[in-house]
Design an enzyme around this catalytic site. Structure first.
Site, PDB file in Angstrom:
ATOM      1  N   LYS A 195       0.847  -1.280   0.121  1.00  0.00           N
ATOM      2  CA  LYS A 195       0.045   0.244   0.006  1.00  0.00           C
ATOM      3  C   LYS A 195       0.836   1.328   0.158  1.00  0.00           C
ATOM      4  CE  LYS A 195      -1.948   3.035   1.745  1.00  0.00           C
ATOM      5  NZ  LYS A 195      -1.711   4.258   1.510  1.00  0.00           N
ATOM      6  N   GLU A 271       9.171   1.410  11.305  1.00  0.00           N
ATOM      7  CA  GLU A 271      10.313   2.314  11.408  1.00  0.00           C
ATOM      8  C   GLU A 271       9.553   3.785  11.331  1.00  0.00           C
ATOM      9  OE1 GLU A 271      12.425   5.381  10.681  1.00  0.00           O
ATOM     10  OE2 GLU A 271      12.533   4.701   8.565  1.00  0.00           O
ATOM     11  N   CYS A 305      13.357  10.624   7.723  1.00  0.00           N
ATOM     12  CA  CYS A 305      13.501  10.316   9.225  1.00  0.00           C
ATOM     13  C   CYS A 305      14.791  10.437   9.761  1.00  0.00           C
ATOM     14  CB  CYS A 305      12.706   8.953   9.447  1.00  0.00           C
ATOM     15  SG  CYS A 305      13.702   7.652   8.346  1.00  0.00           S
ATOM     16  N   GLU A 409       8.832  16.288  15.627  1.00  0.00           N
ATOM     17  CA  GLU A 409       9.239  16.311  14.466  1.00  0.00           C
ATOM     18  C   GLU A 409       8.718  16.951  13.332  1.00  0.00           C
ATOM     19  OE1 GLU A 409       8.562  12.472  12.219  1.00  0.00           O
ATOM     20  OE2 GLU A 409      10.462  12.423  11.414  1.00  0.00           O
TER      21      GLU A 409
HETATM   22  P1  ADP Z   1       3.812  10.286   6.369  1.00  0.00           P
HETATM   23  O1  ADP Z   1       2.964  11.269   6.719  1.00  0.00           O
HETATM   24  O2  ADP Z   1       5.099  10.131   6.287  1.00  0.00           O
HETATM   25  O3  ADP Z   1       3.157   9.443   4.806  1.00  0.00           O
HETATM   26  P2  ADP Z   1       1.854   8.428   7.286  1.00  0.00           P
HETATM   27  O4  ADP Z   1       2.073   7.584   8.723  1.00  0.00           O
HETATM   28  O5  ADP Z   1       0.747   9.574   7.299  1.00  0.00           O
HETATM   29  O6  ADP Z   1       3.157   9.008   7.225  1.00  0.00           O
HETATM   30  O7  ADP Z   1       1.540   7.607   6.181  1.00  0.00           O
HETATM   31  C1  ADP Z   1       2.414   6.566   5.838  1.00  0.00           C
HETATM   32  C2  ADP Z   1       1.526   5.305   5.072  1.00  0.00           C
HETATM   33  O8  ADP Z   1       0.761   4.847   6.082  1.00  0.00           O
HETATM   34  C3  ADP Z   1       0.707   5.759   4.015  1.00  0.00           C
HETATM   35  O9  ADP Z   1       0.721   5.022   3.065  1.00  0.00           O
HETATM   36  C4  ADP Z   1      -0.649   5.818   4.478  1.00  0.00           C
HETATM   37  O10 ADP Z   1      -1.625   5.855   3.711  1.00  0.00           O
HETATM   38  C5  ADP Z   1      -0.590   4.803   5.764  1.00  0.00           C
HETATM   39  N1  ADP Z   1      -1.578   4.923   6.769  1.00  0.00           N
HETATM   40  C6  ADP Z   1      -2.087   6.074   7.491  1.00  0.00           C
HETATM   41  N2  ADP Z   1      -2.721   5.831   8.202  1.00  0.00           N
HETATM   42  C7  ADP Z   1      -2.940   4.606   8.490  1.00  0.00           C
HETATM   43  C8  ADP Z   1      -3.700   3.617   9.292  1.00  0.00           C
HETATM   44  N3  ADP Z   1      -4.627   4.024  10.149  1.00  0.00           N
HETATM   45  N4  ADP Z   1      -3.873   2.472   8.834  1.00  0.00           N
HETATM   46  C9  ADP Z   1      -2.670   1.877   7.958  1.00  0.00           C
HETATM   47  N5  ADP Z   1      -2.030   2.694   7.175  1.00  0.00           N
HETATM   48  C10 ADP Z   1      -2.217   3.993   7.271  1.00  0.00           C
END
Ligand code: ADP
Length: 506
Positions: A195, A271, A305, A409
């Site tokens: 994903k 991570e 990161c 961060e």
């Molecule tokens: P960043 O802001 O660095 O993208 P996120 O944690 O928002 O970090 O997103 C990283 C990944 O996690 C993306 O692919 C996002 O769609 C996914 N993601 C965000 N929220 C969820 C969740 N509740 N469950 C599973 N995947 C998620």
């Protein structure tokens, strides 16, 4: 995938569209590109231009379910039983094909993320190929120890594939991090559902074109696009068919994933965020330390990161270091990510830029520290970039340790500066944050470097350098920076299940 994409000056947009952009990023399920069952799609915005040039299929529970069905079927097929050597040959071919298409993939990554083409061409995409080459070779050379008991019994712990694994990746290093997880997962005989971040769906989609050509069977790799919570990401984490989740992203997302994965007792590797530091002692080689610290703060627009987003400098040399740092910052050229001379591109999105600007406005409004440079949206950009997500590299001095600027961060081009007198103070400042991913220390005194490295609460410490990686080593962080480690044998361990087989003595 068309290769050789040197962009012309004419109808640039149409040319790029033909070269690398699909009209829509579709899911890749069971070896085929498919739309969402309900036909839903969202507009993807290119951050440098703030324009949408293509759409992305919005996946949810039903696309995840279809992908899991395909991956389960593939997991029961020959892939998991193929010898590690044969799998390695196929995975090496994936790496070779990434190399053969480096220009196309680099261009796609730059458009999608806003980062300079020179970096995707020479950094992100070659490293994505390397991830496949490295894990193919490592997995092909695994061996298992056998112990002999007093009664002559023989005990061997072997590794087996987990089955269907879920990979959830962020937007800051899209293909680089997707392949960092894909390669070991596949090398260990698993099937996967990736994903990608909704903000950078492009290179994962293009990668799928190469998989069949390399010899990866249908259903072994599936990509489902969509959002996180209440969307494709959450559906993937909750799906009972998925045995493990490897996730890179924000710390709060890690917590949400952990909650959603609890009922299924899934294996997790996280991570998460970081709040790295560049620590410069008064005996450091400043010709090395200052430019490296500058790069550590501002590479990828500070959206790494591992970024050294805090400069912690010995008070004796602080003025000199800051002056030299500001000279280095002046040389950073903000511009079109596709322009060869650009060294700082766009941030990932305008709302992310606004969040970063919010930290700087807080510093300005509350009189926290002193803004030495930057702190605003750059003026004078060419017309086609004026709505893009650009922000000047910003340095803020004299920031107290308990400030939000140090404790949270920021994930953008903002560097704070603090000073110290003693080794103990440098260690306390470096470790005194909720994160524990990485830091750099600059000194000519080997004993001091060792003492510092062993004392700080960080998962990775560089002595006289930054972001120097060997893929054999453990990658990951302490505290709110993650759970578990990836890299080398740690990735091979995560993406497999141990089984101990004992032969009774004779
Ligand atoms: P960043 O802001 O660095 O993208 P996120 O944690 O928002 O970090 O997103 C990283 C990944 O996690 C993306 O692919 C996002 O769609 C996914 N993601 C965000 N929220 C969820 C969740 N509740 N469950 C599973 N995947 C998620």
């Amino acid at each position: 995938m068309g290769s050789g994409c040197k962009h012309n000056k004419g109808d640039r947009k149409e040319f790029l569209r033909q070269q690398v952009l699909p009209d829509r990023c579709r899911h890749f399920i069971n070896g085929r590109y498919v739309d969402s069952a309900d036909g839903e799609a969202f507009k993807k915005v290119l951050p440098a231009y703030n324009e949408s040039w293509f759409e992305v299929a919005t996946g949810g529970a039903s696309e995840v379910d279809a992908a899991v069905t395909a991956a389960e079927k593939a997991a029961a097929g020959p892939w998991s039983r193929t010898s590690p050597q044969d799998r390695a040959r196929i995975l090496r071919r994936v790496g070779d094909l990434i190399e053969a298409n480096v220009e196309t993939l680099a261009l796609a990554e730059s458009l999608d993320s806003g980062k300079p083409y020179s970096e995707t061409l020479n950094g992100d995409i070659p490293r994505s190929a390397k991830n496949f080459h490295f894990f193919a070779d490592l997995a092909a050379h695994q061996s298992f120890e056998t112990w002999t008991g007093e009664d002559g019994s023989q005990h061997t712990s072997i590794r087996e594939p987990l089955g269907v694994t879920g990979l959830i990746t962020p937007w800051n290093l899209p293909l680089y991090l997707a392949t960092w997880k894909l390669a070991p997962a596949l090398a260990q005989g698993n099937t996967v559902i990736l994903k990608p971040a909704e903000l950078t769906p492009l290179t994962a989609t293009l990668l799928c074109e190469l998989l069949g050509e390399a010899g990866i069977p249908e259903g072994v790799v599936n990509v489902v696009h969509g959002f996180g919570a209440k969307s494709a990401g959450e559906a993937l984490v909750r799906h009972p068919g998925v045995k493990a989740i490897s996730f890179t992203g924000e710390t709060t997302t890690g917590s949400a994933i952990m909650r959603d994965a609890a009922d299924g007792l899934k294996k997790l590797s996280f991570e998460l965020g970081g709040k790295g530091a560049s620590v410069i002692f008064d005996d450091a080689d400043l010709d090395l330390a200052v430019p490296t610290a500058c790069r550590a703060a501002f590479r990828n627009q500070g959206q790494i990161c591992l970024a050294g987003s805090r400069l912690i400098v010995h008070e004796k040399i602080a003025t000199q270091v800051i002056d030299r740092l500001l000279e280095n910052v002046k040389k950073i050229k903000i511009g079109d990510p596709l322009d060869d001379t650009t060294t700082m591109g766009a941030l990932i999105a305008n709302d992310h830029r606004d969040k970063i600007a919010g930290f700087v406005e807080y510093a300005r409004g509350e009189r926290v520290g002193e803004i030495l440079c930057g702190g605003k949206i750059p003026a004078g950009l060419p017309a086609h970039l004026t709505n893009g997500a650009f922000y000047e590299p910003t340095v803020i001095a004299d920031v107290p340790q308990d400030s939000r600027l140090i404790q949270e961060e920021i994930f953008g081009p903002v560097l704070t500066v603090q000073t110290f007198k003693t080794l103990e103070e440098a260690i306390a400042l470096t470790s005194g944050v909720p994160y524990g991913l990485s830091c750099s220390v600059y000194t000519r005194d080997g004993a001091r470097a060792q003492k510092f490295a062993r004392s700080v609460r960080m998962g990775m410490v560089w002595i006289n350098g930054w972001f120097i990686r060997d893929l054999h080593t453990a990658f990951g962080g302490m505290k709110r920076s993650g759970i578990g480690r990836e890299g080398g044998r740690w990735s091979l361990d995560f993406f497999s299940e141990y089984k101990t087989i004992t032969v009774a003595g004779v």
